[in-house]
Design an enzyme around this catalytic site. Sequence first.
Site, PDB file in Angstrom:
ATOM      1  N   HIS A 305       0.851  -1.187   0.000  1.00  0.00           N
ATOM      2  CA  HIS A 305       0.000   0.000   0.000  1.00  0.00           C
ATOM      3  C   HIS A 305       0.887   1.238   0.000  1.00  0.00           C
ATOM      4  O   HIS A 305       1.959   1.220   0.616  1.00  0.00           O
ATOM      5  CB  HIS A 305      -0.903   0.016   1.244  1.00  0.00           C
ATOM      6  CG  HIS A 305      -2.074   0.929   1.099  1.00  0.00           C
ATOM      7  ND1 HIS A 305      -1.999   2.269   1.386  1.00  0.00           N
ATOM      8  CD2 HIS A 305      -3.341   0.703   0.672  1.00  0.00           C
ATOM      9  CE1 HIS A 305      -3.173   2.819   1.159  1.00  0.00           C
ATOM     10  NE2 HIS A 305      -4.003   1.897   0.714  1.00  0.00           N
ATOM     11  N   ASP A 362      -7.968  -5.287   0.170  1.00  0.00           N
ATOM     12  CA  ASP A 362      -8.456  -6.067  -0.967  1.00  0.00           C
ATOM     13  C   ASP A 362      -8.087  -7.538  -0.897  1.00  0.00           C
ATOM     14  O   ASP A 362      -8.577  -8.338  -1.684  1.00  0.00           O
ATOM     15  CB  ASP A 362      -7.896  -5.484  -2.269  1.00  0.00           C
ATOM     16  CG  ASP A 362      -8.470  -4.118  -2.538  1.00  0.00           C
ATOM     17  OD1 ASP A 362      -9.681  -3.956  -2.349  1.00  0.00           O
ATOM     18  OD2 ASP A 362      -7.708  -3.218  -2.920  1.00  0.00           O
TER      19      ASP A 362
HETATM   20  N1  CMC Z   1       4.085  -7.619  -4.731  1.00  0.00           N
HETATM   21  C1  CMC Z   1       5.423  -7.620  -4.915  1.00  0.00           C
HETATM   22  N2  CMC Z   1       6.201  -6.528  -4.792  1.00  0.00           N
HETATM   23  C2  CMC Z   1       5.584  -5.371  -4.472  1.00  0.00           C
HETATM   24  C3  CMC Z   1       4.204  -5.292  -4.261  1.00  0.00           C
HETATM   25  C4  CMC Z   1       3.442  -6.467  -4.400  1.00  0.00           C
HETATM   26  N3  CMC Z   1       2.119  -6.454  -4.209  1.00  0.00           N
HETATM   27  N4  CMC Z   1       3.856  -4.013  -3.950  1.00  0.00           N
HETATM   28  C5  CMC Z   1       4.989  -3.307  -3.964  1.00  0.00           C
HETATM   29  N5  CMC Z   1       6.039  -4.126  -4.270  1.00  0.00           N
HETATM   30  C6  CMC Z   1       7.452  -3.733  -4.346  1.00  0.00           C
HETATM   31  C7  CMC Z   1       7.747  -2.974  -5.624  1.00  0.00           C
HETATM   32  O1  CMC Z   1       8.196  -3.842  -6.643  1.00  0.00           O
HETATM   33  C8  CMC Z   1       8.795  -2.011  -5.170  1.00  0.00           C
HETATM   34  O2  CMC Z   1      10.029  -2.686  -5.140  1.00  0.00           O
HETATM   35  P1  CMC Z   1      11.399  -1.893  -5.482  1.00  0.00           P
HETATM   36  O3  CMC Z   1      11.530  -0.829  -4.441  1.00  0.00           O
HETATM   37  O4  CMC Z   1      12.440  -2.963  -5.387  1.00  0.00           O
HETATM   38  O5  CMC Z   1      11.224  -1.341  -6.865  1.00  0.00           O
HETATM   39  C9  CMC Z   1       8.432  -1.674  -3.728  1.00  0.00           C
HETATM   40  O6  CMC Z   1       7.673  -2.813  -3.273  1.00  0.00           O
HETATM   41  C10 CMC Z   1       7.569  -0.411  -3.583  1.00  0.00           C
HETATM   42  O7  CMC Z   1       6.479  -0.505  -4.476  1.00  0.00           O
HETATM   43  P2  CMC Z   1       5.845   0.734  -5.260  1.00  0.00           P
HETATM   44  O8  CMC Z   1       5.089   0.243  -6.440  1.00  0.00           O
HETATM   45  O9  CMC Z   1       6.938   1.745  -5.513  1.00  0.00           O
HETATM   46  O10 CMC Z   1       4.895   1.303  -4.143  1.00  0.00           O
HETATM   47  P3  CMC Z   1       3.631   2.221  -4.393  1.00  0.00           P
HETATM   48  O11 CMC Z   1       3.366   2.902  -3.116  1.00  0.00           O
HETATM   49  O12 CMC Z   1       3.815   3.045  -5.614  1.00  0.00           O
HETATM   50  O13 CMC Z   1       2.489   1.141  -4.722  1.00  0.00           O
HETATM   51  C11 CMC Z   1       0.627  -0.300  -4.607  1.00  0.00           C
HETATM   52  C12 CMC Z   1       1.483   0.761  -3.875  1.00  0.00           C
HETATM   53  C13 CMC Z   1      -0.629  -0.599  -3.791  1.00  0.00           C
HETATM   54  C14 CMC Z   1       0.195   0.218  -5.996  1.00  0.00           C
HETATM   55  C15 CMC Z   1       1.490  -1.587  -4.767  1.00  0.00           C
HETATM   56  O14 CMC Z   1       1.866  -2.084  -3.492  1.00  0.00           O
HETATM   57  C16 CMC Z   1       0.778  -2.660  -5.559  1.00  0.00           C
HETATM   58  O15 CMC Z   1       0.816  -2.653  -6.808  1.00  0.00           O
HETATM   59  N6  CMC Z   1       0.083  -3.631  -4.866  1.00  0.00           N
HETATM   60  C17 CMC Z   1      -0.716  -4.629  -5.540  1.00  0.00           C
HETATM   61  C18 CMC Z   1      -2.030  -4.011  -5.943  1.00  0.00           C
HETATM   62  C19 CMC Z   1      -2.962  -3.808  -4.769  1.00  0.00           C
HETATM   63  O16 CMC Z   1      -3.142  -4.688  -3.934  1.00  0.00           O
HETATM   64  N7  CMC Z   1      -3.600  -2.636  -4.738  1.00  0.00           N
HETATM   65  C20 CMC Z   1      -4.579  -2.301  -3.709  1.00  0.00           C
HETATM   66  C21 CMC Z   1      -4.208  -1.110  -2.916  1.00  0.00           C
HETATM   67  S1  CMC Z   1      -5.246  -0.941  -1.459  1.00  0.00           S
HETATM   68  C22 CMC Z   1      -6.773  -0.496  -2.049  1.00  0.00           C
HETATM   69  C23 CMC Z   1      -6.882   0.892  -2.503  1.00  0.00           C
HETATM   70  O17 CMC Z   1      -6.501   1.796  -1.752  1.00  0.00           O
HETATM   71  O18 CMC Z   1      -7.426   1.079  -3.610  1.00  0.00           O
END
Ligand code: CMC
Length: 427
Positions: A305, A362
């Site tokens: 998240h 989720d």
């Molecule tokens: N599985 C594997 N690796 C992950 C995941 C995951 N679900 N989420 C983040 N990472 C890794 C990512 O690869 C990155 O690694 P590095 O620093 O080595 O490049 C690091 O963790 C940080 O990730 P980010 O994408 O820079 O973080 P963000 O804050 O931009 O993204 C997120 C947050 C929710 C989009 C992401 O965690 C994600 O894609 N999760 C899966 C989708 C999901 O479950 N979304 C629901 C969010 S909660 C409901 C809502 O609020 O709508």
Amino acid sequence: MMSNATLSIGGTNVEMPVLSGSIGPDVVDIRKLYAQTGAFTFDPGFMSTASCESSITYIDGDEGVLLHRGYPIGQLAEQSSFLEVCYLLLNGDLPRQDEYANFTRTITRHTMVHEQLSTFYRGFRRDAHPMAVMCGVVGALSAFYHDSTDIADPEQRRIASHRLIAKMPTIAAMAYKYSVGQPFIYPDNRLSYSGNFLKMTFGVPAEEYEVNPAIERAMDRIFILHADHEQNASTSTVRLAGSSGANPFACIAAGIACLWGPAHGGANEAALNMLREIGRPERIPEYLARAKDKNDPFRLMGFGHRVYKNYDPRATVMQQTLREVFEALKINDPVFEVALQLEEMALNDPYFIEKKLFPNVDFYSGVILSAVGFPTEMFTVLFALARTVGWVAQWNEMISDPAQKIGRPRQLYTGPTQRDYVPLNQR
Ligand code: CMC
């Protein structure tokens, strides 16, 4: 106590006030930065930017805290009802008994939609994604309810807010009914908000529909857990759309469009699909390895998240709700075991520990909704239904702020500098 931050840029020192909220990190007020220095700040994805002042919802992502108007989400999910949470989000305090009765009556009275709106659905293909239908139908509400689109009038804003909260279950249930080719079911105002939604979704005219109290309670709780979440992508979309003076129905349609994306509201659908694909606990390590592989775009859906770097407090309630629903419906689905074991293995895996990736709201919600009988395409629709109150509360807060301005970010331009046009025949 107010303090200042000093930024040194191009040999000049600029003083900027540091503002403190009631809780949470301080913010550096950079509003005059451009005027004083000619420089902008650069923060794509708003990683360090507070886009507005708000007194509705507070999140402490490191501690896993979520408060609505100061009340912890766990207490609201356990002890309150969705309509009471709606009142709280909209008005700032929990209602007295008479206020709650009045509010419930008002919302209940607005549950029907204009009859002509039902013909609108027929313009969509039967296999249209219900979120596509939601974007269209909710946007179309402004064509049906002209008398509540003057945003300068607080009374019209109030009516539009109530209409949106009241009609969303009807509109969502109609989207479902249209997709399965069944007749629309009118709202039944003897039922609770959630009971009514269940009846409009799963009832048919040929039979009496009995609301299962355990499922009604679970539904209500799921709505509470999704009611608001501070300045997330869809809420920011609603605020940005509303900042131009657009009418509330158009703004909420914009929020629905944003919510549809898999990184936001679409994640519960993606999480359930992933759990079903994994199928059995023995396959979990394979998927964990893929999630950790930099060369594989696969992510563990329902994990991670932007704000929570701890257990999402909504996920805790979701897990409990899942147990209750499975018990009430006597379901024994291997997907639950896969979810529990996947959670445990990920929480003990150095990759997930180091990156602070925890289950989010989720992770379990898709499993519950599927058990209740919703097809996956409806999951984001339910999120939109519940989040409508958050969008509306945040939109109202913004519009009633006398200092409100149109949202207009700037950019770091990296395109070509000025060049002269060359006529087509000379190129
Ligand atoms: N599985 C594997 N690796 C992950 C995941 C995951 N679900 N989420 C983040 N990472 C890794 C990512 O690869 C990155 O690694 P590095 O620093 O080595 O490049 C690091 O963790 C940080 O990730 P980010 O994408 O820079 O973080 P963000 O804050 O931009 O993204 C997120 C947050 C929710 C989009 C992401 O965690 C994600 O894609 N999760 C899966 C989708 C999901 O479950 N979304 C629901 C969010 S909660 C409901 C809502 O609020 O709508």
